[in-house]
Design an enzyme around this catalytic site. Structure first.
Site: not given
Length: 461
Positions: A433-435
């Site tokens: 999850d790039h967040r």
């Protein structure tokens, strides 16, 4: 006074359930703690215990009934000393207890829990009223307490978990359209509202994303496929839940993927030695038999401890940094899959992990897992190596920030010291999850995993 028995909510997101079986019949005496029914959710079949004592006067919902809404009356219990026939004749007319005072609940639901836990608290009035206010669907407004969320003067009904999520996200709960029983706002509605959907008033447009093709209508199906060339298999609760969660994941989580190859030669040799040295019982059976997957679970757990910034979950209010490595492991079962969780896997021995996974897998396929055994976790492992899959990418299961997709171990030519050699290699792909996890952090995590897999002795210290 007769006690209305309600369909219990066995998880925070449960809206309906199947009444699989009654274990008591009309006229039977019921004691507190007796198992009286089995309820099927989308993931498991759970035994439900009685919280009150008395006589089962009337069964309103017969066993085998599907999609019974939470809090619907399913039976009536006559209290001690009460006329059973009279209680049965007035079935469904007695005042129903509130959600937290349900006559039936699981042992887990009876344990004290905070508002955000799996059981979730619900609101109950301190004193019963002789004339309860009409429900919203009956057309009359419910009394509104001071500070209560309202919409057009009417009280907004919402679960405590939904209220907390809305507060954390800065969303006015009164603007959220409820899809739960009787229009109740549930956690799923708040999650949808975060992306701008399900709001009663115009909201800021959500960020543009890939369009999701709608399901085909009956008319479209008939136009594409000749009648008689197919049969329709209705979706069960599990398949609908999987579709909902994975669609949510792909729409709201920005995925990226990292793939690396691991040399399994040392691990396979260590596994063979450990299994050969396993103590045997009276029947000559070994006390344990480790699988490659057991090593993978342990390696992922330790890797998260070595790279703690990747052991996280994204929330609107802040990043959750987990202290332990709770590893979910995807288990295939009829009609779908489930992800039981090995808790604090970094502290457990390989033999303990192996024993738990065998137990989880057997009970998962029989739909006997408890909600606390498959809810939560900090990451997950999906292994398709046994099917000969070389590599693949897996979809992140919220609230996790990562998931490890494991391919098969196979012999491949590799270059070592300028020479071509044959080694047993395994490709793994980490979805992030790039967040919550940036590229360099994800690379550090999968690199730590590779180091442990290729040097399994490091898992023993």
């Amino acid at each position: 006074m007769p006690i209305n028995i309600l369909m219990p909510a066995l998880s925070p997101t449960m809206e309906k359930g199947n009444l699989a079986k009654w274990l008591k019949k009309e006229g039977d005496k019921v004691k507190s703690g007796d198992v009286i029914a089995e309820i099927e959710t989308d993931k498991a079949t759970m035994e439900v215990e009685a919280a009150d004592e008395g006589t089962l006067a009337k069964i309103i919902v017969p066993e085998g009934t599907q999609d019974v809404p939470v809090n619907d009356v399913i039976a009536v219990l006559a209290a001690d000393g009460e006329d059973v026939k009279a209680a049965g004749a007035g079935a469904g007319k007695a005042e129903a207890p509130k959600p937290t005072a349900s006559s039936f609940e699981t042992p887990a639901a009876r344990a004290p829990q905070d508002e955000g836990s799996a059981g979730g608290k619900t609101e109950t009035p301190t004193k019963p009223t002789t004339n309860p206010a009409p429900r919203p669907e009956e057309g009359a407004p419910a009394p509104v307490s001071k500070g209560e969320a309202t919409h057009n003067g009417a009280r907004v009904f919402a679960s405590p978990l939904a209220r907390r999520l809305a507060k954390d996200a800065g969303i006015d709960i009164a603007r959220v359209t409820g899809t739960g029983p009787h229009g109740r706002v549930i956690a799923r509605d708040v999650e949808q509202a975060k992306s701008g959907g399900g709001l009663r008033a115009p909201a800021a447009a959500p960020a543009a994303g890939p369009a999701i093709a709608p399901a085909m209508s009956d008319q479209q199906i008939r136009a594409l496929y000749p009648e008689g060339s197919y049969e329709v298999v209705p979706h069960d609760g599990m398949r609908r839940t999987i579709a909902q969660r994975l669609t949510q994941s792909t729409q709201t989580i920005p995925h990226f993927y990292l793939t690396i190859d691991c040399n399994l030669d040392r691990l396979l040799a260590a596994r063979e030695d450990i299994n050969a040295a396993a103590p045997k019982d009276k029947d000559g059976k070994p006390a344990y038999k480790l699988s490659v997957n057991d090593f993978i679970i342990k390696a992922m757990a330790i890797a998260l401890q070595r790279v703690p910034d990747a052991n996280v979950s994204w929330t609107e209010g802040g990043m959750l940094k987990h202290k332990h490595s709770d590893i979910g492991v995807a288990v295939a079962m009829p009609g779908g899959l489930i992800t039981p969780i090995i808790r604090s896997a970094e502290t457990q021995s390989l033999s303990s992990i192996s024993a738990q996974m065998k137990d989880f897998a057997a009970r998962a396929r029989a739909r006997k897992l408890k909600p606390e055994e498959y809810q939560g976790g900090t990451t997950a492992v999906s292994n398709l190596g046994m099917f000969g899959i070389k590599d693949f990418t897996a979809v992140i299961n919220p609230p996790h920030a990562t998931i490890l997709a494991v391919g098969t171990g196979e012999q491949r030519p590799i270059v070592k010291d300028g020479k071509i050699e044959i080694a047993t290699m395994m490709s793994v792909t980490l979805s992030c999850d790039h967040r919550a996890v940036d590229g360099a952090l994800g690379a550090e995590l999968i690199g730590a995993f590779k180091t442990l897999i290729e040097n399994p002795v490091m898992m023993m210290v």
